[in-house]
Design an enzyme around this catalytic site. Structure first.
Site, PDB file in Angstrom:
ATOM      1  N   HIS A   1       1.495   6.915   2.736  1.00  0.00           N
ATOM      2  CA  HIS A   1       0.595   8.109   2.593  1.00  0.00           C
ATOM      3  C   HIS A   1       1.038   9.133   3.704  1.00  0.00           C
ATOM      4  O   HIS A   1       1.839   8.879   4.545  1.00  0.00           O
ATOM      5  CB  HIS A   1      -0.797   7.686   2.695  1.00  0.00           C
ATOM      6  CG  HIS A   1      -1.244   6.763   3.879  1.00  0.00           C
ATOM      7  ND1 HIS A   1      -1.245   7.211   5.093  1.00  0.00           N
ATOM      8  CD2 HIS A   1      -1.768   5.447   3.889  1.00  0.00           C
ATOM      9  CE1 HIS A   1      -1.739   6.360   5.823  1.00  0.00           C
ATOM     10  NE2 HIS A   1      -1.889   5.001   5.100  1.00  0.00           N
TER      11      HIS A   1
ATOM     12  N   HIS B   1       1.052   7.586   7.419  1.00  0.00           N
ATOM     13  CA  HIS B   1       2.461   7.235   7.841  1.00  0.00           C
ATOM     14  C   HIS B   1       3.709   8.246   7.925  1.00  0.00           C
ATOM     15  O   HIS B   1       4.638   8.128   8.586  1.00  0.00           O
ATOM     16  CB  HIS B   1       2.779   6.185   6.543  1.00  0.00           C
ATOM     17  CG  HIS B   1       2.108   4.927   6.432  1.00  0.00           C
ATOM     18  ND1 HIS B   1       1.412   4.576   5.298  1.00  0.00           N
ATOM     19  CD2 HIS B   1       1.948   4.055   7.295  1.00  0.00           C
ATOM     20  CE1 HIS B   1       0.747   3.624   5.479  1.00  0.00           C
ATOM     21  NE2 HIS B   1       1.114   3.163   6.803  1.00  0.00           N
TER      22      HIS B   1
ATOM     23  N   LYS C   1       0.947  -1.178  -0.143  1.00  0.00           N
ATOM     24  CA  LYS C   1       0.018  -0.016   0.150  1.00  0.00           C
ATOM     25  C   LYS C   1       0.869   1.240  -0.107  1.00  0.00           C
ATOM     26  O   LYS C   1       1.991   1.288   0.524  1.00  0.00           O
ATOM     27  CB  LYS C   1      -0.946   0.138   1.272  1.00  0.00           C
ATOM     28  CG  LYS C   1      -1.892  -1.201   1.074  1.00  0.00           C
ATOM     29  CD  LYS C   1      -2.969  -1.191   2.262  1.00  0.00           C
ATOM     30  CE  LYS C   1      -3.926  -2.262   2.195  1.00  0.00           C
ATOM     31  NZ  LYS C   1      -4.918  -2.096   3.258  1.00  0.00           N
TER      32      LYS C   1
END
Length: 560
Positions: free
Chosen positions: A121, A124, A118
Site C-alpha cells: 500500500h 510501503h 497484505k
C-alpha cells in the site's frame, strides 16, 4: 567539486553542506556564500572594512572577499574568478573524485518491508522510495550501504492465509498468476469465515502450529507463497528504480534466537517478570512488554534479535529503519534497549520516519495495490501524450516510455514533499506536463539528449578542452553555479535524509537549463569554438541531471 580550502588559501575544513554558489547579475560575478562560523579560527582574521582575510595567502580562484550580516547571521561572500570556476566545474573528474575511506561508514538501510499476505500500500510506497533515496545518496557519497528488505512472512496471519487458500480451493497456478492480490483475497476470505464461524479460528491456529513444528507440506506451501510474492515485488521494484542487497525474513528469528535475546536482557538486569506471566523490559521512564502472558514473543524481540544478528554479520556503524511515524515509540524503545545493553552501535540506530498519503486510489476511487496505481499512471500519461503536439511519434504508444513517465510522476510527487508531511494524492497535480513534476525532469533530460546526440559523438566530446572565455554569458555562468551546487546539495539531503532538497534543486536546475537552451543556441551558433564550449556545458548539465534523477530512483529517458 573543488576543495574550498584551496579557494580560500587556507587549510580550514569547510563542510560541503555549507556551500552555496550564486551568480550575481548586478556585478556579473559568480559568488560563494559561506556562514562565518564555518571558517573556524580564520573567521577572527576576517576584516569587514578591508574585505580581505588577513594573513591568508591569495588564491587564483578568488577575486574579492567581503562580509555581510543577513538576518542576524554573519556571512562571507567570496567573489570567484569566472574562468577558473568554469574550468573546475566542467572538469570531467569533478563528480568522480575519490572519497576518504577513513570517513566512510557501513550502514544498513531497512526499507519497503511489506507483509506477504497484505497489500503493497501507500505506506510501503513511501518507505520504498524514501529508503531507496537514502541508500542511493549515501552510496554516492562514499559509504558502504546494505539495502535490506525485511519481509513479514511469519505469525498467526499465515494460519489464516493457508486456511483461506484451502477454503477457496486455490491451485498453485491460481496464486502464481497474481500472487499479492490472490493471497490477500485468501487472507480476507479466511478472516470473514472466522467472523461467521469462530471454530474456524482453531483450524487456522492448528495450521500455523504445524508450520512452527516444521510440517513439510505446510512449510513447502509457505515457501512457495514467499517465492511468488518476491517475484511480483521484483517487477514493482524494477519499475520504481529500487534494488536491494538482500531479502530478509521475520521467520529467520525464531524461538532459539528469541531465547538468546531474553537471556541477554536478563543478564543486563532489565528483563522483569510480571505476575500475569508477561515479561517486560524496564527502561528509564517506562516499561515495555516483550513477552505476552501466553508466552509468545512481541515484535520488538524479533527486531532486537535482527539488530544484533546484523551487526555480527555486517559490522555496521549505522542502522536506518525507514518506517512511517506511527512506529516512533517502537524504534525509540529499540534504540534505548540497545543503549541499556551497552551496544557500541546504539547511537547509530535511527528511525527515518515519514507522514501518510491520503486518498491514494484510482480515478474511480478504489483503494488498490500499488501495481494498479502505477498502471493507472501509465494509462493517464498515454492519454496526455496523445493530446500533446510535442510527443515523438515513436514514443506515443510505447508502453515502456509511458510507464516510466507515469512512475516518475508518482515518485517525484512523493519525494518533493518533506517526508514528515502528510499529503493528499491528487492525479491532476501528479501528471502535470507543465510546472514542477517528474515529467518535467524527464522532458528536460530528453531535450539535452536530443541536442547532444545530433551535435557530437561521445568520442568527439571527450576531446573538447574547456575554455571558459567562450562561456561568459549570464545564462552560462548561472548554469555553471547551479552545477557547482550539486554535490553540496547531495550532502545537505544526506544529512537530514530529505529527498525534497535534491528534488527542489533539480527543478531549479531544469529551469536554468531550459533558459540556457534558448539563450545559448548550439545548432545556429556559427563560431565553432563557442559551439563546442556550449556542448561541453550542456553535456555536464545532462550528466548532473541524469545522476540526480537516478539518485531519486528515476529511470532517465532519451526521448518522449
Amino acid at each position: 567539486m573543488f576543495i574550498v580550502s584551496r579557494i580560500c588559501g587556507t587549510n580550514v575544513q569547510i563542510p560541503m553542506t555549507a556551500l552555496n554558489f550564486t551568480y550575481q547579475k548586478t556585478s556579473l560575478t559568480p559568488e560563494l556564500n559561506l556562514p562565518m562560523n564555518c571558517l573556524g579560527n580564520v573567521a577572527d582574521r576576517v576584516s569587514s572594512s578591508s574585505g580581505e582575510i588577513c594573513g591568508i595567502g591569495k588564491s587564483e580562484h578568488l577575486i574579492n572577499m567581503t562580509t555581510e550580516v543577513r538576518s542576524g547571521k554573519k556571512w562571507v561572500k567570496l567573489s570567484l574568478d569566472k574562468l577558473k570556476l568554469t574550468q573546475t566545474v566542467l572538469d570531467r573528474k569533478s563528480l568522480h573524485e575519490e572519497y576518504n575511506t577513513a570517513t566512510s561508514e557501513t550502514m544498513i538501510v531497512e526499507y519497503s518491508s511489506p507483509n506477504i499476505a497484505k497489500p503493497f500500500h501507500a505506506g510501503h510506497l513511501r518507505s520504498t522510495i524514501v529508503g531507496n533515496f537514502v541508500s542511493n545518496v549515501n552510496e554516492f557519497l562514499g559509504n558502504r550501504v546494505l539495502r535490506l528488505n525485511y519481509l513479514g512472512d511469519w505469525g498467526t496471519q499465515f494460519g489464516y492465509l493457508a486456511l483461506g487458500v484451502q477454503l477457496k480451493q486455490l491451485s498453485p497456478s491460481d496464486i502464481h498468476e497474481n500472487p499479492l492480490k490472490c493471497l490477500y483475497d485468501a487472507y480476507v476470505y479466511a478472516y470473514e469465515a472466522v467472523r461467521n464461524d469462530p471454530s474456524m479460528h482453531e483450524l487456522a491456529m492448528n495450521i500455523f502450529s504445524r508450520m512452527e513444528q516444521g510440517t513439510a507440506d505446510d512449510l513447502q506451501q509457505w515457501q512457495d507463497y514467499r517465492a511468488y510474492t518476491v517475484q511480483e515485488l521484483e517487477d514493482l521494484y524494477r519499475r520504481l528504480g529500487v534494488r536491494f542487497t538482500g531479502y530478509e525474513w521475520e521467520s529467520q528469528y525464531g524461538v532459539n534466537k528469541i531465547a538468546n535475546v531474553l537471556q541477554t536482557l536478563k543478564h543486563f538486569g532489565i528483563l522483569k517478570d510480571q505476575t500475569d506471566g508477561r515479561k517486560v523490559v524496564q527502561l528509564q521512564h517506562r516499561t515495555i512488554p516483550v513477552v505476552k502472558s501466553d508466552g509468545s514473543g512481541m515484535y520488538l524481540l524479533r527486531d532486537i534479535a535482527a539488530m544484533m544478528d546484523r551487526h555480527e554479520r555486517f559490522g555496521f556503524q549505522k542502522c536506518f529503519y525507514v518506517v512511517e511515524n506511527g512506529q516512533t515509540d517502537h524504534f525509540a524503545s529499540l534504540r534505548e534497549i540497545a543503549h541499556q545493553l551497552h551496544l557500541s552501535y546504539a547511537g547509530g540506530i535511527e528511525h527515518i520516519k515519514f507522514g501518510r498519503i491520503h486518498g491514494m486510489s484510482t480515478r474511480r476511487g478504489q483503494v488498490v495495490f500499488l501495481k494498479d496505481i502505477l498502471h493507472e499512471a501509465q494509462l493517464l500519461v498515454q492519454e496526455k501524450q496523445h493530446k500533446s503536439p510535442n510527443t515523438k511519434t515513436s514514443s506515443i504508444d510505447d508502453p515502456e516510455v509511458c510507464d516510466i513517465l507515469g512512475t516518475s510522476a508518482v515518485i517525484i510527487n512523493d519525494l518533493k514533499q518533506r517526508r514528515m508531511k502528510d499529503y493528499d494524492f491528487d492525479w491532476s497535480k501528479i501528471l502535470r506536463m507543465e510546472g514542477d513534476s517528474g515529467i518535467k525532469l524527464q522532458y528536460t533530460h530528453c531535450r539535452l539528449v536530443s541536442l547532444l546526440e545530433t551535435q557530437l559523438s561521445a568520442e568527439e566530446l571527450l576531446h573538447i578542452e574547456c575554455d571558459g572565455s567562450f562561456l561568459k554569458e549570464p545564462e552560462a555562468l548561472e548554469l555553471i553555479c547551479q552545477l557547482a551546487n550539486f554535490k553540496p546539495i547531495c550532502y545537505q539531503a544526506q544529512e537530514v535524509a530529505e529527498a525534497c532538497i535534491l528534488v527542489a534543486y533539480l527543478f531549479r536546475l531544469c529551469k536554468t537549463i531550459n533558459l540556457a537552451l534558448i539563450r545559448l543556441p548550439v545548432k545556429q551558433e556559427p563560431d565553432r569554438k563557442k559551439r563546442q564550449q556550449r556542448i561541453l556545458l550542456f553535456s555536464k548539465a545532462k550528466f548532473v541531471l541524469h545522476t540526480g534523477m537516478e539518485l531519486l530512483g528515476l529511470r532517465p529517458l532519451k526521448e518522449m
